[in-house]
Design an enzyme around this catalytic site. Structure first.
Site, PDB file in Angstrom:
ATOM      1  N   CYS A 114       0.807  -1.232   0.000  1.00 15.10           N
ATOM      2  CA  CYS A 114       0.000   0.000   0.000  1.00 15.10           C
ATOM      3  C   CYS A 114       0.837   1.276   0.000  1.00 15.10           C
ATOM      4  CB  CYS A 114      -0.937   0.001   1.201  1.00 15.10           C
ATOM      5  SG  CYS A 114      -2.049  -1.384   1.157  1.00 15.10           S
ATOM      6  N   HIS A 252      -3.657   6.948   3.254  1.00 14.89           N
ATOM      7  CA  HIS A 252      -4.033   5.633   2.728  1.00 14.89           C
ATOM      8  C   HIS A 252      -5.367   5.236   3.349  1.00 14.89           C
ATOM      9  CE1 HIS A 252      -4.133   1.562   1.541  1.00 14.89           C
ATOM     10  NE2 HIS A 252      -3.718   1.048   2.682  1.00 14.89           N
ATOM     11  N   ASN A 282     -10.235  -0.662   0.928  1.00 10.91           N
ATOM     12  CA  ASN A 282      -8.782  -0.479   0.812  1.00 10.91           C
ATOM     13  C   ASN A 282      -8.352  -1.007  -0.559  1.00 10.91           C
ATOM     14  OD1 ASN A 282      -6.013  -0.702   0.911  1.00 10.91           O
ATOM     15  ND2 ASN A 282      -5.942  -1.650   2.937  1.00 10.91           N
TER      16      ASN A 282
END
Ligand code: ACO
Length: 325
Positions: A114, A252, A282
């Site tokens: 990520c 994020h 996500n």
């Protein structure tokens, strides 16, 4: 003298198919209420079977070039950040290069889960800063649904598919003020998709499931609530900027609770934190460019705004940046 590097194009792409929390209730022992309360997520996008990561990446990349008003053949560099490449090789970046017709670009992938968008941005910045390359396209793209264990409620409710892209070039003023990154390989077992190599310990823990994601959610949560504020602080310090001077935080998009901890740490109103995870879950490294793109298109974030970005992920890895758009 080093050149100033900035974001001159932003775009994203998410597949049309929506998987809601209510759909997930029919697949695993979970509830819409649990998922919303513990993560903030209501729905996520899922790529069709015939949509590999390169498809999502190409869509976002093409839109970013249009946004920057740059032709594919003017690109010197394409970096794709992904943990779900179409194949082990060739790189997804090479496949994207072919689809875009960016014949003059060097193309390669990076793997930092990520945090990959920040890692890619930092690599591209170095090439442009020194004059080695002029125009770079960085794309974060993942079809996490393809490596999701749809019987594991600990992970399958969290992730979605999507892609986001930036075009980076030399700018007269503003641009990237700071980038900071770090890795901690001692956390390598906390979030994994083995695919190639399975230890006997993995075999037992994962019940033979080699090609799907496994996560120690509690450990990742503890890491995330520490590293997100730390990452933001490091990037702001390096840029010589305080939290009050930041117009928008673009974190994020993993879990609303993790974002709230960062907001509290800097005593910043949650309204200054861009949150899009409710609709997309996500989406790995693409979550920052997707959030930024949506906020620019809706008129919320404007040219000249000061942004602080921070990501964390498997590896373990983290990365942050302060940028004037
Ligand atoms: N539905 C219902 N119950 C669930 C679900 C679910 N989907 N998932 C877990 N539970 C249960 C657990 O089994 C546990 O039950 P038990 O007490 O009977 O054992 C209970 O809920 C509490 O579990 P916790 O793990 O303590 O739940 P928590 O509040 O910590 O939330 C979560 C779990 C959402 C996974 C959280 O730990 C988290 O967000 N972690 C970080 C994850 C993350 O950010 N990952 C991405 C990293 S970035 C990248 O590289 C992709």
């Amino acid at each position: 003298m080093d050149k100033k590097v900035g974001i001159v194009g932003v775009a994203s792409y998410v597949p049309e198919k929506i998987l809601t929390n209510f759909d997930l209730e029919k697949m695993v022992d979970t509830s819409d209420q649990w998922i919303r309360e513990r993560t903030g997520i209501s729905e996520r996008r899922i790529a069709d079977d015939d949509m590999p990561t390169s498809y999502l990446a190409t869509k976002a990349g093409k839109r970013a070039l249009e946004d920057a008003n740059i032709k594919p053949e003017e690109l010197d560099l394409i970096i794709v950040s992904t943990v779900t490449p179409d194949q082990f090789f060739p790189s997804t970046a090479c496949i994207v290069q072919k689809h875009l017709g960016a014949a003059n670009a060097t193309a390669f992938d990076i793997s930092a889960a990520c945090s990959g968008l920040i890692y890619a941005m930092s690599a591209a910045e170095q090439y442009i800063k020194t004059g080695f390359y002029k125009n770079a396209l960085i794309i974060a793209a993942d079809a996490l649904s393809k490596i999701t264990d749809w019987q594991d409620r600990n992970t399958c409710v969290l992730f979605g598919d999507g892609a986001g892209a930036f075009v980076l070039s030399e700018v007269e003023e503003g641009g990237i003020l700071s980038i900071q990154m770090g890795s901690d390989g001692t956390g390598d077992k906390q979030l994994t998709c083995p695919a190639c190599f399975f230890t006997p310990e993995d075999e037992e823990k994962r019940n033979g499931k080699k090609h799907t994601t496994w996560m120690n959610g509690g450990e990742i949560f503890k890491y995330a609530v520490k590293i997100m504020p730390y990452a933001l602080e490091k990037a702001m310090d390096k840029a010589g900027i305080t939290a009050e001077q930041i117009d928008w935080f673009v974190p994020h998009q993993a879990n609303l609770r993790i974002i709230s901890v960062a907001a509290r740490k800097f005593d910043v109103d949650m309204d200054k934190f861009i949150v899009t995870l409710e609709k997309f879950g996500n989406t790995s490294a693409s979550s920052i460019p997707i959030a930024l793109d949506i906020s620019i298109k809706s008129g919320k974030i404007k040219k000249g705004d000061k942004l602080a970005m921070a990501a964390f992920g498997g590896g373990l890895t983290w990365g942050s940046a302060v940028i004037v758009l």
